[in-house]
Design an enzyme around this catalytic site. Structure first.
Site: not given
Length: 615
Positions: A355, A428, A587-589
């Site tokens: 991310g 997140e 995930g992780e943006g």
């Protein structure tokens, strides 16, 4: 095909009168469709109006429309009949479905049978009234089916599924309303030609349908009597016969909401969406580009939203990446071992997590937030950690209500800070947080586990079944507590078990990183920044924020559509269409950063592209 507007001299004007930098080019004018530009429309908002004489004539026709019951036997010329039918066919219709069918009846035997049906129903209605009212009804002539030379039965073809017609999925009877609009068009056109028209509904619909051989799924709206009137009433007939009277306009016009209805509670910060003039200015700005309006499709719509927020000159932004561990992970709902959340957040602080790298590649800075990572505070991360006990959703609440509020408030501060850099992107990290997000979505939207549980990163079939079981138990606990009165009851019009207090359900079924991100959304919106969402977890956080303050939705952009089953439902609830659909599970943006890079490029295009002359 387009043609350039005529101009003297060089088509590129170096010193445009609008004062903006750069040359101006002649505007390509389409040979089909609307030839006007936003500049034309802004210069003369009332320029589409007809002349005063036409408006006066329209007002006279509307005021003089009457429900005619007495007719002359003279024939209606075919061209006039066609004009009346054409007017009906030009009516507005839901989803441009044109559901009306006009059955023209002139055969006397058909009209006689229809008249008997109407007589029978008139007597039946009179029998249901008190004696005096019944006698007055029987004194009235309510139809001219036998006398009028033409009968027109307006039928509505309802055989198309409501969900397949734009606008009927929400208002299934809008096709009937469309046919009523057609009748009004016909009524006014008939009056303008000096014809009389009477709308007769003294029928059992199934009898009239059988008389005309209508197939199943095609329904009538009654019988229209059309002909030259043998009466010229100065006022409506039922009013003239003291049956009823026209109400004053003031008695039927309401402002904002129904009188006496309780107004919804005002949001705590009174957040407001951009004013209409800013929204219109954003589309006006795009209309001046040397390209057809809407040429960038969905990306154009997203840029309009950002420009309305004042982000036209934004060149960067911030990824707010929040991480936390969840007790629910111990129930077998994740494919990864403990410690992974800490590893990823630590790598994000070092700038090496996926991310964080995606953010830098998109021209963004990164703020890493430790919202409750197991093992104590993560060095280098912003700390916003819960202080109270945390539960596994199935047996106990995820957070205390005090922690949910504190984390929301901390996120608000982070959101305001991040807004200073431009776009705010949400990300997140957290083992088990797809289960948390699914449970939270189920409670907020009133959905069942089968509708919200998806595969998740690395999951197999058995794990999906376990996740579904866990989410089901969590929702059952939540709904049982709601029914027992220890939590708010479902909001009116919501799905079964939907929560009315988003902060309470956030504490019961959410997670600390979701609480922080919900606050980030609120803080960024309060500061006027656009917020780019990532996957399901960030979408649910935004949904919590929007339930707290509905105007938040105007500040959101859906970066992408993830593989999580509930994600589309959440975005639909927010009224958002995702920019990308890459089947991401990262995930992780990551998806939000990819979308943010695209948005920043689109904003640069908006700033740098050639512009046309103002008028």
């Amino acid at each position: 095909m387009t043609q350039a507007e005529p101009a003297d001299g060089d088509p590129a004007v170096a010193d445009p009168a609008d004062g903006l930098p750069g040359p101006r080019w002649q505007r390509p004018v389409p040979l089909v469709g609307d030839p006007t530009s936003a500049a034309h429309r802004a210069a003369d908002p009332a320029g589409w109006a007809f002349s005063g004489e036409v408006r006066t004539a329209l007002g006279e026709v509307i005021a003089a429309r009457r429900d005619i019951r007495r007719f002359r036997p003279d024939a209606v010329p075919e061209d006039v009949l066609t004009a009346v039918l054409e007017a009906g066919h030009r009516a507005p219709s839901v989803g441009h479905s044109q559901p009306w069918r006009f059955i023209v009846v002139t055969a006397s035997q058909t009209r006689d049978r229809a008249a008997v049906m109407a007589d029978r129903e008139r007597l039946a209605q009179a029998a249901a009234l008190d004696p005096e009212r019944a006698r007055r009804l029987l004194d009235l002539q309510l139809e001219g089916i036998r006398e009028a030379p033409v009968g027109i039965v307006v039928a509505c073809d309802r055989r198309a599924a409501a969900g397949g017609v734009l606008g009927r999925a929400t208002f299934p009877d809008a096709d009937l309303w469309s046919c009523a609009c057609a009748i009004e068009n016909m009524w006014l056109t008939a009056r303008a030609h000096g014809l009389g028209l009477g709308w007769v509904t003294l029928f059992r619909p199934e009898e009239l349908a059988a008389l005309l051989g209508l197939p199943d799924g095609v329904v009538t709206l009654g019988w229209l009597c059309l002909g030259w009137p043998d009466e010229r009433p100065p006022e409506p007939g039922l009013q003239r016969h003291a049956w009823s009277h026209r109400l004053p306009l003031a008695e039927v016009v309401l402002r904002e909401r129904w009188p006496g209805a309780a107004a919804p509670a005002a949001p705590p910060s009174y957040l407001r969406a951009p004013a209409p003039d800013r929204r219109v200015a954003a589309t006006d700005d795009a209309d001046g580009l040397l390209t057809p309006p809407g040429s960038l499709g969905l990306l154009d719509a997203a840029v309009h939203r950002l420009v309305a927020l004042g982000a036209r000159d934004v060149r960067s932004g911030t990824l707010v990446l929040a991480g936390a561990d969840h007790p629910v992970a111990g129930l077998g709902v994740t494919a990864f071992p403990p410690g992974v959340t800490r590893e990823v957040i630590t790598a994000a602080v070092a700038g090496e997590a996926l991310g964080a790298v995606s953010a830098v590649a998109a021209g963004l800075t990164v703020t890493v937030v430790d919202a409750g990572v197991t093992g104590g505070p993560v060095p280098g991360a912003r700390a916003a950690r819960p202080e109270g006990l945390r539960g596994d959703l199935v047996e106990t609440d995820a957070l205390t209500r005090a922690d949910a509020q504190a984390l929301l408030d901390a996120g608000r501060v982070l959101g305001r800070e991040a807004a200073g850099a431009g776009l705010v992107v949400l990300g997140e990290v957290g083992l088990g947080n797809t289960t948390v997000a699914a449970a939270l979505a189920g409670a907020l939207l009133g959905l069942d586990p089968d509708e919200v549980v998806g595969l998740g990163a690395g999951s197999d079939t058995a794990m999906v079944e376990r996740k579904r079981e866990v989410v089901g138990l969590a929702l059952h606990r939540w709904r049982a507590s709601s029914a027992a009165g220890s939590a708010p009851a479902a909001a009116p019009g919501s799905g079964a078990g939907a929560a009315s207090d988003p902060l309470v359900v956030l504490a019961a079924l959410g997670g600390p990183e979701l609480a922080v991100l919900a606050g980030v959304v609120l803080g960024a919106a309060e500061a006027g920044a656009g917020v780019v969402l990532d996957g399901l977890a960030t979408g649910v956080a935004a949904l919590v924020a929007a339930r707290l303050e509905p105007a938040v939705s105007a500040y959101l952009v859906a970066g992408h559509l993830s593989r999580e089953q509930a994600h589309r439902r959440v975005l639909t609830e927010l009224g958002l269409e995702p920019l990308l659909d890459l089947r991401l599970r990262a995930g992780e943006g990551v998806g939000g950063c990819l979308a943010a890079g695209l948005l920043l490029q689109a904003l640069a295009v908006r700033r740098r592209a050639g512009r046309t002359l103002p008028v």
